[in-house]
Structures are given as structure tokens and as C-alpha cells.
Write a protein that holds these residues in place. Structure first.
Motif, PDB file in Angstrom:
ATOM      1  N   LEU A   1      22.117 -10.304   1.618  1.00 12.38           N
ATOM      2  CA  LEU A   1      20.778  -9.123   2.486  1.00 12.38           C
ATOM      3  C   LEU A   1      20.601  -9.802   3.953  1.00 12.38           C
ATOM      4  O   LEU A   1      20.601 -10.149   4.736  1.00 12.38           O
ATOM      5  N   LEU A   2      20.087  -8.070   4.159  1.00  9.91           N
ATOM      6  CA  LEU A   2      19.554  -8.415   5.755  1.00  9.91           C
ATOM      7  C   LEU A   2      17.467  -9.072   5.460  1.00  9.91           C
ATOM      8  O   LEU A   2      17.244  -8.405   4.074  1.00  9.91           O
ATOM      9  N   PRO A   3      17.331  -9.714   6.553  1.00 15.62           N
ATOM     10  CA  PRO A   3      15.520  -9.710   6.345  1.00 15.62           C
ATOM     11  C   PRO A   3      14.907  -9.021   5.656  1.00 15.62           C
ATOM     12  O   PRO A   3      15.011  -7.924   6.535  1.00 15.62           O
ATOM     13  N   PRO A   4      14.474  -8.853   4.502  1.00 12.30           N
ATOM     14  CA  PRO A   4      13.836  -7.369   4.242  1.00 12.30           C
ATOM     15  C   PRO A   4      12.375  -7.060   5.123  1.00 12.30           C
ATOM     16  O   PRO A   4      11.867  -8.001   5.723  1.00 12.30           O
ATOM     17  N   GLU A   5      12.370  -6.265   5.647  1.00  9.26           N
ATOM     18  CA  GLU A   5      11.300  -5.231   6.565  1.00  9.26           C
ATOM     19  C   GLU A   5      10.378  -4.174   5.792  1.00  9.26           C
ATOM     20  O   GLU A   5      11.186  -3.825   4.811  1.00  9.26           O
ATOM     21  N   PRO A   6       9.141  -3.746   6.165  1.00  9.73           N
ATOM     22  CA  PRO A   6       8.601  -2.521   4.973  1.00  9.73           C
ATOM     23  C   PRO A   6       9.525  -1.664   5.072  1.00  9.73           C
ATOM     24  O   PRO A   6      10.072  -1.116   6.072  1.00  9.73           O
ATOM     25  N   LEU A   7       9.883  -0.357   4.630  1.00 10.29           N
ATOM     26  CA  LEU A   7      10.500   0.417   4.272  1.00 10.29           C
ATOM     27  C   LEU A   7       9.264   1.648   4.782  1.00 10.29           C
ATOM     28  O   LEU A   7       9.701   2.927   5.207  1.00 10.29           O
ATOM     29  N   PHE A   8       8.118   1.368   4.235  1.00 15.04           N
ATOM     30  CA  PHE A   8       7.418   2.156   4.528  1.00 15.04           C
ATOM     31  C   PHE A   8       5.909   2.169   5.171  1.00 15.04           C
ATOM     32  O   PHE A   8       5.218   0.490   5.048  1.00 15.04           O
ATOM     33  N   SER A   9       5.046   2.291   6.003  1.00 13.73           N
ATOM     34  CA  SER A   9       3.985   2.106   6.506  1.00 13.73           C
ATOM     35  C   SER A   9       2.764   2.810   6.164  1.00 13.73           C
ATOM     36  O   SER A   9       2.658   3.825   5.901  1.00 13.73           O
ATOM     37  N   LYS A  10       1.674   1.580   5.275  1.00 16.88           N
ATOM     38  CA  LYS A  10       0.576   2.108   5.400  1.00 16.88           C
ATOM     39  C   LYS A  10      -0.018   3.160   5.929  1.00 16.88           C
ATOM     40  O   LYS A  10      -0.376   3.469   6.998  1.00 16.88           O
ATOM     41  N   LEU A  11      -0.369   4.609   6.270  1.00 15.41           N
ATOM     42  CA  LEU A  11      -1.023   6.074   6.685  1.00 15.41           C
ATOM     43  C   LEU A  11      -2.750   5.838   6.914  1.00 15.41           C
ATOM     44  O   LEU A  11      -3.407   5.464   5.758  1.00 15.41           O
ATOM     45  N   ASP A  12      -3.551   5.426   8.050  1.00 12.62           N
ATOM     46  CA  ASP A  12      -4.898   5.582   7.682  1.00 12.62           C
ATOM     47  C   ASP A  12      -5.615   6.739   7.530  1.00 12.62           C
ATOM     48  O   ASP A  12      -4.942   7.922   7.769  1.00 12.62           O
ATOM     49  N   GLU A  13      -7.043   6.799   7.168  1.00  3.48           N
ATOM     50  CA  GLU A  13      -7.389   8.584   6.392  1.00  3.48           C
ATOM     51  C   GLU A  13      -7.800   8.619   7.300  1.00  3.48           C
ATOM     52  O   GLU A  13      -8.252   9.739   6.949  1.00  3.48           O
ATOM     53  N   GLY A  14      -8.417   7.717   8.003  1.00  2.00           N
ATOM     54  CA  GLY A  14      -8.996   8.919   9.209  1.00  2.00           C
ATOM     55  C   GLY A  14      -7.952   9.407   9.610  1.00  2.00           C
ATOM     56  O   GLY A  14      -8.479  10.794  10.913  1.00  2.00           O
ATOM     57  N   LEU A  15      -7.074   9.769   9.566  1.00  5.83           N
ATOM     58  CA  LEU A  15      -5.922  10.755  10.411  1.00  5.83           C
ATOM     59  C   LEU A  15      -5.974  11.845   9.566  1.00  5.83           C
ATOM     60  O   LEU A  15      -5.560  13.710  10.190  1.00  5.83           O
ATOM     61  N   VAL A  16      -6.988  11.736   8.215  1.00  6.50           N
ATOM     62  CA  VAL A  16      -6.819  13.283   7.517  1.00  6.50           C
ATOM     63  C   VAL A  16      -7.960  14.134   8.548  1.00  6.50           C
ATOM     64  O   VAL A  16      -7.447  15.803   8.700  1.00  6.50           O
ATOM     65  N   ALA A  17      -9.091  14.132   8.946  1.00  8.62           N
ATOM     66  CA  ALA A  17      -9.827  14.428   9.513  1.00  8.62           C
ATOM     67  C   ALA A  17      -9.620  15.029  11.269  1.00  8.62           C
ATOM     68  O   ALA A  17      -9.732  16.181  11.625  1.00  8.62           O
ATOM     69  N   GLU A  18      -8.637  13.530  11.407  1.00 10.07           N
ATOM     70  CA  GLU A  18      -8.609  14.594  12.884  1.00 10.07           C
ATOM     71  C   GLU A  18      -7.233  15.505  12.795  1.00 10.07           C
ATOM     72  O   GLU A  18      -7.356  16.370  13.662  1.00 10.07           O
ATOM     73  N   GLU A  19      -6.271  15.823  11.819  1.00  9.63           N
ATOM     74  CA  GLU A  19      -5.071  16.351  11.984  1.00  9.63           C
ATOM     75  C   GLU A  19      -5.623  18.090  11.389  1.00  9.63           C
ATOM     76  O   GLU A  19      -5.256  18.626  11.569  1.00  9.63           O
ATOM     77  N   THR A  20      -6.660  17.713  10.443  1.00 10.05           N
ATOM     78  CA  THR A  20      -7.400  18.941   9.835  1.00 10.05           C
ATOM     79  C   THR A  20      -8.010  19.424  10.743  1.00 10.05           C
ATOM     80  O   THR A  20      -7.920  20.715  11.175  1.00 10.05           O
ATOM     81  N   SER A  21      -8.740  19.166  12.067  1.00 10.72           N
ATOM     82  CA  SER A  21      -9.651  20.150  12.950  1.00 10.72           C
ATOM     83  C   SER A  21      -8.404  20.027  13.976  1.00 10.72           C
ATOM     84  O   SER A  21      -9.032  20.922  14.545  1.00 10.72           O
ATOM     85  N   ARG A  22      -7.293  20.021  13.986  1.00 11.15           N
ATOM     86  CA  ARG A  22      -6.353  20.894  14.613  1.00 11.15           C
ATOM     87  C   ARG A  22      -6.157  22.048  14.270  1.00 11.15           C
ATOM     88  O   ARG A  22      -5.619  22.908  14.615  1.00 11.15           O
TER      89      ARG A  22
END
Ligand SMILES: [Zn+2]
Ligand SMILES: [Zn+2]
Length: 556
Positions: A529-550
């Protein structure tokens, strides 16, 4: 026996950036379908291109003080960049601006003319006395004669999706200056749709495998009776009518753009070195699918088939799996009010797979669905990261730490372990049936249930707890889990191609996922196997307000 699958994808107007409505409606589904068929070992040709003609582009060019050609080239480049970043795997994405497309379009026009399916007639065309010009399709706005909504255009009503002729509009206005147009006589060519009415109706009635919405909408339209439609316009920008005496007139964009499916195939064949190869995707045993948004249904279920029937010897569509609409934060998407999430913006900030995931699991297949940033973050964090990503990460990490990074040898499987393996095999079979019938949403849901089930299996077996006292039992549980991961990289590949390829490599496989076929490939004992790394990254809840305001603000 491998099958041959032709995938025609809606031609986006090169007059502005793509948004998530386009992607959910017409671009992600064919890519899922193409990747699935390629993995099955079928021969796939997926083509589209930017629609460089038509009035949306001339309107945009007039607004920006550029030539239509400059606008078309600018957005064509942006489309290519978006496809690459989002992983939309066209075999050819060309444009309607090529000499090849003009040649193929003129051939169809002249052939239908010679056979009497196109005829000449004098029509009254809207002419703006203030702008001193004929007003083609989108330069005229007014009230829809069918559903009475205001803001219908001279070519189509967006509210009820019906094709409209400018002369039918109630209270028509020039879109450039607001003046009421006059109607002046002009000589034009008409496609004799009435000649195909009976054949079309009989043909559509046989298409019982079509989605209900597509079938019913088309049948209702055909049962009202067809009208012949003008297929040329008084406009300089486009493919000139290939006959003397018609200077200043071009083939109308809806007639010409659908021919792009055929011309793109011919272009693809030419560049492959075998000019006649286009026939293998247009004649004989090949299934042709057209992926489009619901506003495009009638062009692909009546007008294009009529043109093909008239030309005679080319395959009719096998399926037209049109999607419904995507709403944004509960409201109808609107590009003019900037109530849209633009694809280049998204791709400049986030990874492609989380978007592909959300739009797949929530695909507007049978009814409208909604995109919200809150759901984007929730599905990414709870489903991609916590369910699937976590399963991958804990299995790979445990094997890496405790078994020197090599796939361990399994002992005898107990019934619980055997069940998990059986379910993995079953999942691929179920998904095969669903994907074949373009039921993408259900397909990805069954892959995600397998991931959930395997998490429960791991919790039950707790290979991390028993590693000291029963190394063999731990090895067996991890081998079973690795086998499921191997299954998931295939099952999820059509939807999440980037993370699936990474998982393929983490599992120690060479080449690409497609090359391994649509089957459960057990990872060989001892594979590194190759040395494992996370497949996905957690997203910050703060982006909801930021993106919605756009949303709804000024788009730059
Ligand atoms: Zn309408
Ligand atoms: Zn005007």
C-alpha cells in the motif's frame, strides 16, 4: 460483448460562465454515465462543444463592446478549463465555429431541401424601426402565448419550456430599445415538421424506457400537432445559408447546433486518422444518449429526430435522460439576478469531488432539487469525511501500521465477514443495473450504504483492539475491509473520479480504475500500500455564511 455507446451532451452557449444548474442538469450525468460504461469495457464516445452562434452571444458582444468571435473564444477556453478541473471527460469538446461543422450543417440543410423537407416561404419577421434591423429570436421579448408569463423570448418560453415564434408573442418588444417591433416580409426556409408528425408520434410511443417527465412532455406536445418552423434568420453571425440570393441570412441556431452531435463525431473520426469511423457511432448497433436540461427536451425528442428521419440512415436517439432543475437555497436560479453558484468560482475555492458528490446524491432526476451551502458542508463533513473517508483512513492506517503496509493474508471468513464481501459484490451488480438505466442518485446511495455497513462491521470486529491477542482475526477483518475499499473505488469512480483514483493508488494498484473493470478486484495478499493520507478534508461551517452572502450580489 462490448456495447457501443454514443453520448451527446448539450452544447453550452459561449456567452457566459457555467453554473451549478448546468452541471447538475446536463454535464455531470453524462460524465458519470461515460465513466461507468468505459469501466464496463464498452466503447464510448462523448462529445459536445460550445455553441458559438446565436443571439445570446451577439447580445453579450454588444454589451461588452467586443466581437461575437472574441466572446465565443473567451468562454470556450473557460469551458475547457472547467471540464478539466471538474473531471468532465469529453472525448471531444469542440465548437460550432469550425469549418467542419459548417460543412456538415450545410450538407444536412441541402439534403433535406432536396428531399422536400425544407421549403421556402415569405414570412413576416420582427423589425425594429428604432434600431433599424431585423430582430432574431432572443432580441424580442413578450408574453408567452401558451402560459401567459411575461419575459418569454422570441425562440422559447423559459416558464413553460415551449418553443415560440416571435410573431406569436403577445405584446412583443425589442430587447435592445424596448420599441414595439414591426413585422416585415422576408424570405426564409422552413423545416417541414408536419411531414414527420405521425412517424414521430409512433416512434415516441415506443420509447417506454424514457423518463416519465420526458415521455409525457413530448407526447403532450406532439398530440397538440406540430407546426413547420423557420430555420433561417436575418442575422450576420452564424452559418450562411448555402444558396445564392440569401446573403445576410444564416441557419438558425437551434437547427444548426443539434447537428453538432454529428459534426463533432466526424471531427473526432478525422483526428483519429480514420475518417469513416464516425459511422460506428451513428449507424448500426449503437445506443445514442442525449444528456440535456429539461428546457431542451423538445429539440431532442422531436426536432432533431425529425431531421434525422428526413436525412435517413442515421440512428435516432435511444434515450434523452433530461434532468429537472436545480434551485439554489430554495429559490429558482437566475443568472441575471446572480442567484447562481458559478462553476469557475466554486473550482477556485474547493475540490471537485465534494461538488460531484452532492450533485449526484441530490440529482434533480425526477423533480427539482435544491442546492444549499449548508447541505454542501454537511454532506462533505458527515458523509464524505466521516463515513467514507474515515472508513478508508482507518483501514489503510491500521494495515500500514500493523502489517508493514502490505495487504495481509485472510484466515477463514466467518458469516459476518462473508456477508460483507457478498454485499460488496451485490452492490456492484445493483449499481450496474441502475447506472445502465441512468438512475444515478439511487446508484450512489447504494455505494454509500456499503460504506456505512462496512463501518459497522469494523466496529463489531475491532481489529485495532484484537491485534495483540488475535493477529489472524485482525488480519482477516482488515482484508475484508480492504476488499470493500477496492469495491468502493470502482463503485464510486463514475461519481468521484479524483478520490477513487487516489484510493486505487493507496491500495497499491497500478494504472487507473477504469482499467480494472466493473468487478470486485480482491487486493492480492502482500500487495504494497502507499502511505495513507485523508481522501477528503473537513470544511469549516463558516463558509456557509460567507458563500450565501455572495448570492444575489454583483458578480465579478
Ligand atoms: Zn410559456
Ligand atoms: Zn430596437
Amino acid at each position: 460483448m462490448s456495447e457501443r455507446i454514443f453520448i451527446g451532451v448539450a452544447w453550452p452557449y459561449a456567452d457566459g460562465p457555467l453554473h451549478l444548474g448546468h452541471i447538475a442538469g446536463a454535464y455531470l450525468p453524462p460524465d458519470i454515465f461515460a465513466r461507468y460504461h468505459r469501466t464496463k469495457g464498452n466503447e464510448v464516445l462523448m462529445v459536445s462543444g460550445s455553441d458559438q452562434h446565436g443571439t445570446p452571444i451577439t447580445i453579450k458582444a454588444e454589451q461588452e463592446g467586443k466581437t461575437p468571435g472574441e466572446i465565443a473564444v473567451q468562454y470556450h477556453q473557460q469551458f475547457l478549463d472547467s471540464w478539466q478541473k471538474l473531471g468532465i471527460s469529453f472525448d471531444l469538446f469542440t465548437s460550432t465555429g469550425t469549418a467542419n461543422h459548417a460543412e456538415v450543417s450545410c450538407d444536412i440543410f441541402l439534403t433535406l431541401l432536396n428531399r422536400g423537407y425544407i421549403y421556402k416561404a415569405t414570412v413576416s419577421q420582427p423589425y425594429c424601426p428604432y434600431c433599424r434591423r431585423f430582430l432574431p429570436d432572443r432580441y424580442v421579448e413578450g408574453t408567452c402565448p401558451y402560459c401567459y408569463s411575461s419575459g418569454a423570448r422570441g425562440d422559447q418560453c423559459d416558464e413553460c419550456s415551449k418553443p415560440v415564434n416571435p410573431v406569436e408573442l403577445i405584446d412583443p418588444r425589442c430587447r435592445l430599445c424596448g420599441t414595439t417591433p414591426q413585422f416585415k416580409d422576408s424570405e426564409h426556409f422552413f423545416l417541414k415538421l408536419t411531414a414527420f408528425e405521425d412517424r414521430l408520434l409512433a416512434w415516441v410511443k415506443q420509447q417506454t424506457h424514457w423518463r416519465q417527465n420526458v415521455l409525457n412532455f413530448t407526447l403532450r406536445y406532439l398530440e397538440q400537432g406540430l407546426k413547420d418552423r423557420a430555420i433561417t434568420r436575418d442575422i450576420e453571425w452564424g452559418i450562411p445559408v448555402p444558396l445564392d440570393g440569401f446573403e445576410g441570412k444564416c441557419l438558425y441556431v437551434w437547427f444548426e447546433a443539434v447537428i453538432g452531435y454529428l459534426s463533432a463525431t466526424k471531427e473526432w473520426a478525422k483526428s483519429s486518422g480514420d475518417e469513416e469511423k464516425w459511422r460506428s457511432f451513428w449507424q448500426g448497433a449503437v445506443k445514442s444518449y442525449y444528456f440535456i436540461g429539461k428546457d431542451n427536451i423538445l429539440f431532442h425528442t422531436t426536432i432533431w429526430p425529425a431531421m434525422l428521419m428526413g436525412y435517413d440512415d442515421l440512428n435516432l436517439p435511444y434515450d434523452v435522460p433530461a434532468n429537472e432543475f436545480l434551485t439554489i437555497e430554495g429559490k429558482r436560479l437566475s443568472t441575471s439576478r446572480n442567484w447562481a453558484v458559478w462553476l469557475p468560482d466554486y473550482l477556485s475555492r474547493y475540490d471537485p469531488d465534494p461538488l460531484r458528490y452532492l450533485l449526484s446524491i441530490n440529482m434533480p432526476e425526477t423533480g427539482d432539487t435544491d442546492f444549499s451551502w449548508r447541505e454542501f458542508v454537511r454532506r462533505n463533513n458527515d458523509e464524505l469525511v466521516a463515513t467514507y473517508g474515515n472508513l478508508v483512513n482507518r483501514v489503510l492506517t491500521l494495515v500500514y501500521r500493523n502489517f508493514d503496509g502490505l495487504v495481509p493474508a485472510a484466515g477463514e471468513l466467518d458469516s459476518l465477514s462473508q456477508n460483507v464481501i457478498d454485499d460488496a459484490k451485490e452492490t456492484l451488480i445493483t449499481m450496474d443495473g441502475l447506472l445502465y438505466r441512468c438512475r444515478f442518485r439511487e446508484a450512489i446511495r447504494s455505494a454509500m450504504s456499503l460504506a456505512q455497513e462496512t463501518n459497522r462491521y469494523l466496529d463489531e470486529k475491532s481489529p485495532w483492539k484484537i491485534i495483540k491477542q488475535d493477529r489472524q482475526a485482525s488480519a482477516t477483518a482488515l482484508y475484508v475491509a480492504l476488499s470493500v475499499l477496492s469495491c468502493l473505488r470502482t463503485a464510486l469512480y463514475p461519481f468521484l473520479p479524483f478520490s477513487s483514483q487516489r484510493l486505487h493508488e493507496f491500495l497499491g494498484f497500478k494504472g487507473n480504475v477504469e482499467g480494472d473493470g466493473w468487478q470486485l478486484h480482491f487486493p492480492p495478499t502482500g500487495q504494497r500500500l502507499l502511505p495513507p493520507e485523508p481522501l477528503f478534508s473537513k470544511l469549516d461551517e463558516g463558509l456557509v455564511a460567507e458563500e450565501t452572502s455572495r448570492l444575489g450580489g454583483v458578480h465579478c
